[in-house]
Design a protein around this motif. Structure first.
Motif, PDB file in Angstrom:
ATOM      1  N   THR A   1     -29.119 -24.943  -0.017  1.00 48.91           N
ATOM      2  CA  THR A   1     -29.441 -26.226   0.605  1.00 48.91           C
ATOM      3  C   THR A   1     -29.979 -26.002   2.017  1.00 48.91           C
ATOM      4  O   THR A   1     -29.325 -25.355   2.838  1.00 48.91           O
ATOM      5  N   PRO A   2     -31.180 -26.492   2.300  1.00 43.26           N
ATOM      6  CA  PRO A   2     -31.757 -26.337   3.643  1.00 43.26           C
ATOM      7  C   PRO A   2     -30.887 -26.980   4.719  1.00 43.26           C
ATOM      8  O   PRO A   2     -30.112 -27.906   4.435  1.00 43.26           O
ATOM      9  N   SER A   3     -31.051 -26.531   5.949  1.00 39.37           N
ATOM     10  CA  SER A   3     -30.191 -26.988   7.042  1.00 39.37           C
ATOM     11  C   SER A   3     -30.718 -28.233   7.753  1.00 39.37           C
ATOM     12  O   SER A   3     -30.017 -28.833   8.558  1.00 39.37           O
ATOM     13  N   THR A   4     -31.964 -28.638   7.464  1.00 41.28           N
ATOM     14  CA  THR A   4     -32.540 -29.830   8.092  1.00 41.28           C
ATOM     15  C   THR A   4     -33.318 -30.627   7.058  1.00 41.28           C
ATOM     16  O   THR A   4     -33.720 -30.101   6.011  1.00 41.28           O
ATOM     17  N   ILE A   5     -33.559 -31.893   7.375  1.00 38.94           N
ATOM     18  CA  ILE A   5     -34.337 -32.739   6.474  1.00 38.94           C
ATOM     19  C   ILE A   5     -35.775 -32.247   6.371  1.00 38.94           C
ATOM     20  O   ILE A   5     -36.394 -32.297   5.304  1.00 38.94           O
ATOM     21  N   GLU A   6     -36.303 -31.723   7.470  1.00 36.17           N
ATOM     22  CA  GLU A   6     -37.676 -31.200   7.459  1.00 36.17           C
ATOM     23  C   GLU A   6     -37.774 -29.992   6.529  1.00 36.17           C
ATOM     24  O   GLU A   6     -38.732 -29.859   5.753  1.00 36.17           O
ATOM     25  N   ALA A   7     -36.778 -29.110   6.600  1.00 33.10           N
ATOM     26  CA  ALA A   7     -36.783 -27.931   5.733  1.00 33.10           C
ATOM     27  C   ALA A   7     -36.633 -28.336   4.268  1.00 33.10           C
ATOM     28  O   ALA A   7     -37.240 -27.733   3.376  1.00 33.10           O
ATOM     29  N   LEU A   8     -35.836 -29.375   4.010  1.00 38.46           N
ATOM     30  CA  LEU A   8     -35.683 -29.861   2.646  1.00 38.46           C
ATOM     31  C   LEU A   8     -37.016 -30.360   2.100  1.00 38.46           C
ATOM     32  O   LEU A   8     -37.399 -30.036   0.964  1.00 38.46           O
ATOM     33  N   MET A   9     -37.723 -31.136   2.888  1.00 42.01           N
ATOM     34  CA  MET A   9     -39.010 -31.655   2.428  1.00 42.01           C
ATOM     35  C   MET A   9     -40.020 -30.526   2.235  1.00 42.01           C
ATOM     36  O   MET A   9     -40.853 -30.582   1.329  1.00 42.01           O
ATOM     37  N   ASP A  10     -39.941 -29.488   3.067  1.00 35.77           N
ATOM     38  CA  ASP A  10     -40.839 -28.339   2.897  1.00 35.77           C
ATOM     39  C   ASP A  10     -40.570 -27.633   1.566  1.00 35.77           C
ATOM     40  O   ASP A  10     -41.509 -27.239   0.861  1.00 35.77           O
ATOM     41  N   VAL A  11     -39.298 -27.490   1.216  1.00 35.94           N
ATOM     42  CA  VAL A  11     -38.939 -26.859  -0.061  1.00 35.94           C
ATOM     43  C   VAL A  11     -39.450 -27.702  -1.226  1.00 35.94           C
ATOM     44  O   VAL A  11     -40.029 -27.181  -2.194  1.00 35.94           O
ATOM     45  N   MET A  12     -39.275 -29.008  -1.129  1.00 32.41           N
ATOM     46  CA  MET A  12     -39.754 -29.900  -2.176  1.00 32.41           C
ATOM     47  C   MET A  12     -41.276 -29.857  -2.278  1.00 32.41           C
ATOM     48  O   MET A  12     -41.840 -29.840  -3.373  1.00 32.41           O
ATOM     49  N   ASP A  13     -41.921 -29.825  -1.122  1.00 30.27           N
ATOM     50  CA  ASP A  13     -43.383 -29.777  -1.078  1.00 30.27           C
ATOM     51  C   ASP A  13     -43.904 -28.517  -1.748  1.00 30.27           C
ATOM     52  O   ASP A  13     -44.853 -28.545  -2.543  1.00 30.27           O
ATOM     53  N   HIS A  14     -43.281 -27.394  -1.433  1.00 35.84           N
ATOM     54  CA  HIS A  14     -43.688 -26.109  -2.017  1.00 35.84           C
ATOM     55  C   HIS A  14     -43.548 -26.144  -3.540  1.00 35.84           C
ATOM     56  O   HIS A  14     -44.408 -25.645  -4.272  1.00 35.84           O
ATOM     57  N   TYR A  15     -42.468 -26.761  -4.023  1.00 32.87           N
ATOM     58  CA  TYR A  15     -42.243 -26.857  -5.459  1.00 32.87           C
ATOM     59  C   TYR A  15     -43.278 -27.784  -6.109  1.00 32.87           C
ATOM     60  O   TYR A  15     -43.878 -27.452  -7.139  1.00 32.87           O
ATOM     61  N   LEU A  16     -43.489 -28.945  -5.495  1.00 37.86           N
ATOM     62  CA  LEU A  16     -44.400 -29.935  -6.075  1.00 37.86           C
ATOM     63  C   LEU A  16     -45.843 -29.430  -6.171  1.00 37.86           C
ATOM     64  O   LEU A  16     -46.562 -29.773  -7.106  1.00 37.86           O
ATOM     65  N   LYS A  17     -46.249 -28.623  -5.216  1.00 37.62           N
ATOM     66  CA  LYS A  17     -47.630 -28.132  -5.208  1.00 37.62           C
ATOM     67  C   LYS A  17     -47.922 -27.237  -6.406  1.00 37.62           C
ATOM     68  O   LYS A  17     -49.087 -27.013  -6.748  1.00 37.62           O
ATOM     69  N   ARG A  18     -46.875 -26.730  -7.034  1.00 34.48           N
ATOM     70  CA  ARG A  18     -47.060 -25.858  -8.201  1.00 34.48           C
ATOM     71  C   ARG A  18     -46.991 -26.623  -9.517  1.00 34.48           C
ATOM     72  O   ARG A  18     -47.093 -26.029 -10.585  1.00 34.48           O
ATOM     73  N   GLN A  19     -46.780 -27.951  -9.436  1.00 38.52           N
ATOM     74  CA  GLN A  19     -46.681 -28.770 -10.638  1.00 38.52           C
ATOM     75  C   GLN A  19     -47.934 -29.635 -10.789  1.00 38.52           C
ATOM     76  O   GLN A  19     -48.660 -29.873  -9.826  1.00 38.52           O
ATOM     77  N   ILE A  20     -48.157 -30.105 -12.002  1.00 38.68           N
ATOM     78  CA  ILE A  20     -49.298 -30.983 -12.252  1.00 38.68           C
ATOM     79  C   ILE A  20     -48.810 -32.241 -12.974  1.00 38.68           C
ATOM     80  O   ILE A  20     -47.812 -32.224 -13.693  1.00 38.68           O
ATOM     81  N   ASN A  21     -49.539 -33.318 -12.743  1.00 37.70           N
ATOM     82  CA  ASN A  21     -49.282 -34.585 -13.438  1.00 37.70           C
ATOM     83  C   ASN A  21     -47.848 -35.090 -13.261  1.00 37.70           C
ATOM     84  O   ASN A  21     -47.208 -35.554 -14.210  1.00 37.70           O
ATOM     85  N   ILE A  22     -47.356 -34.991 -12.037  1.00 39.45           N
ATOM     86  CA  ILE A  22     -46.031 -35.531 -11.729  1.00 39.45           C
ATOM     87  C   ILE A  22     -46.161 -37.009 -11.397  1.00 39.45           C
ATOM     88  O   ILE A  22     -46.938 -37.395 -10.527  1.00 39.45           O
ATOM     89  N   LYS A  23     -45.381 -37.830 -12.093  1.00 40.79           N
ATOM     90  CA  LYS A  23     -45.522 -39.272 -11.925  1.00 40.79           C
ATOM     91  C   LYS A  23     -44.681 -39.828 -10.779  1.00 40.79           C
ATOM     92  O   LYS A  23     -45.021 -40.849 -10.182  1.00 40.79           O
ATOM     93  N   GLY A  24     -43.560 -39.191 -10.469  1.00 41.76           N
ATOM     94  CA  GLY A  24     -42.706 -39.693  -9.407  1.00 41.76           C
ATOM     95  C   GLY A  24     -41.617 -38.705  -9.066  1.00 41.76           C
ATOM     96  O   GLY A  24     -41.476 -37.654  -9.697  1.00 41.76           O
ATOM     97  N   VAL A  25     -40.830 -39.050  -8.040  1.00 43.72           N
ATOM     98  CA  VAL A  25     -39.769 -38.183  -7.535  1.00 43.72           C
ATOM     99  C   VAL A  25     -38.431 -38.892  -7.727  1.00 43.72           C
ATOM    100  O   VAL A  25     -38.260 -40.038  -7.309  1.00 43.72           O
TER     101      VAL A  25
END
Length: 300
Positions: A33-57
């Protein structure tokens, strides 16, 4: 087939996966678990960029999650409390976002694909270091006026009230069981004992552990009896680490029978079963909640 990005935020780890509209999970990842909200969003961003056709979070979060996206209360992830998580994620990823409490997500997983499939009114009781859970009414999470729906652990079981130690969480949780046995055995270091070890000792004939478990089952049964008559659900599901004990429900059923035998007014016996999902319940349940709230898909 539609796909959704699901994330389960825990105090130690976060789990991420792609869940499709059939409840199938792929691309599963687990990280600290990341230590800040910014780091959490960065982890999510990195994951999402590798996916296609994602409809929502779809997000499973600790804490009391309001419909508008603010997480109240406290948890092991302090930075989640205060900002509007739903708005922050929507702006960052330009996708619809659903955020729900983790116990509620677990309940939704059972409603969608688990032990409560096809039912409308259910309770989920999660037994661990404390006791929590979720209330589902007419197929929808009931959060309550103060976001405390499902906080069964606050229930009082006696009238001689002295403080916090009298609530159900403090007398019927695995932590309470461990403390009781450690005290009776004269152990100065409570870390020497675990709930799992107490069950093992009881199985091998340890009288202290056997008696402690008998009382533990009785107190659980009293709480479950109360919940049945307060809400009258179709089914009460038990989750948490203790649900690994296959004989748990039989033991509680026996104690419920003993209670009913003493109370002539009582004619309804709770139907108690285990939660079907363990590891990935929150990933599935958050997606069910997303589809139910954002897409208005009630019956899948």
């Amino acid at each position: 087939m539609e796909s959704y990005f699901s994330i389960d935020i825990g105090g130690t780890y976060i789990k991420m996966g792609v869940v499709n509209d059939q409840g199938e999970i792929s691309q599963l990842e687990k990280v600290n678990t990341p230590s800040t909200i910014e780091a959490l969003m960065d982890v999510m961003d990195h994951y999402l960029k590798r996916q296609i056709n994602i409809k929502g979070v779809a997000v499973s979060s600790p804490g009391a999650v309001s419909d508008h996206g603010i997480v109240y209360g406290s948890s092991a992830v302090p930075y989640l409390h205060g900002p509007n998580i739903k708005e922050m994620l929507s702006e960052r990823f330009n996708l619809p976002v659903y955020v729900e409490n983790d116990a509620n997500c677990a309940a939704y997983a059972e409603l969608w694909k688990g032990a409560a499939k096809g039912k409308k009114d259910i309770l989920v009781v999660v037994i661990g270091t404390g006791i929590g859970g979720a209330v589902i009414k007419d197929g929808t999470i009931h959060k309550g006026a103060n976001l405390h729906g499902g906080e069964f652990g606050y229930m009082l079981l006696n009238t001689n009230i002295t403080g916090d130690d009298d609530v159900w969480s403090r007398v019927a949780s695995t932590r309470a069981l461990v403390k009781k046995v450690a005290k009776q055995k004269g152990l100065s270091n409570i870390q020497e004992l675990t709930g799992e070890r107490i069950f093992q000792l009881a199985d091998s004939g340890d009288n202290i552990c056997i008696e402690a478990l008998e009382e533990f089952y009785h107190i659980l049964a009293v709480g479950i009896y109360n919940l049945q008559y307060i809400y009258d659900p179709e089914i009460i599901l038990l989750g948490g680490g203790i649900s690994e004990r296959v004989d748990l429900i039989d033991a509680i059923d026996e104690k419920v029978d003993a209670i009913l035998a003493k109370i002539d007014l009582s004619t309804i016996k709770p139907t108690i079963k285990f939660c079907h999902f363990r590891q990935h319940a929150n990933l599935l349940g958050s997606v069910y909640g997303y589809r139910k709230q954002i897409e208005k898909r009630i019956n899948d």
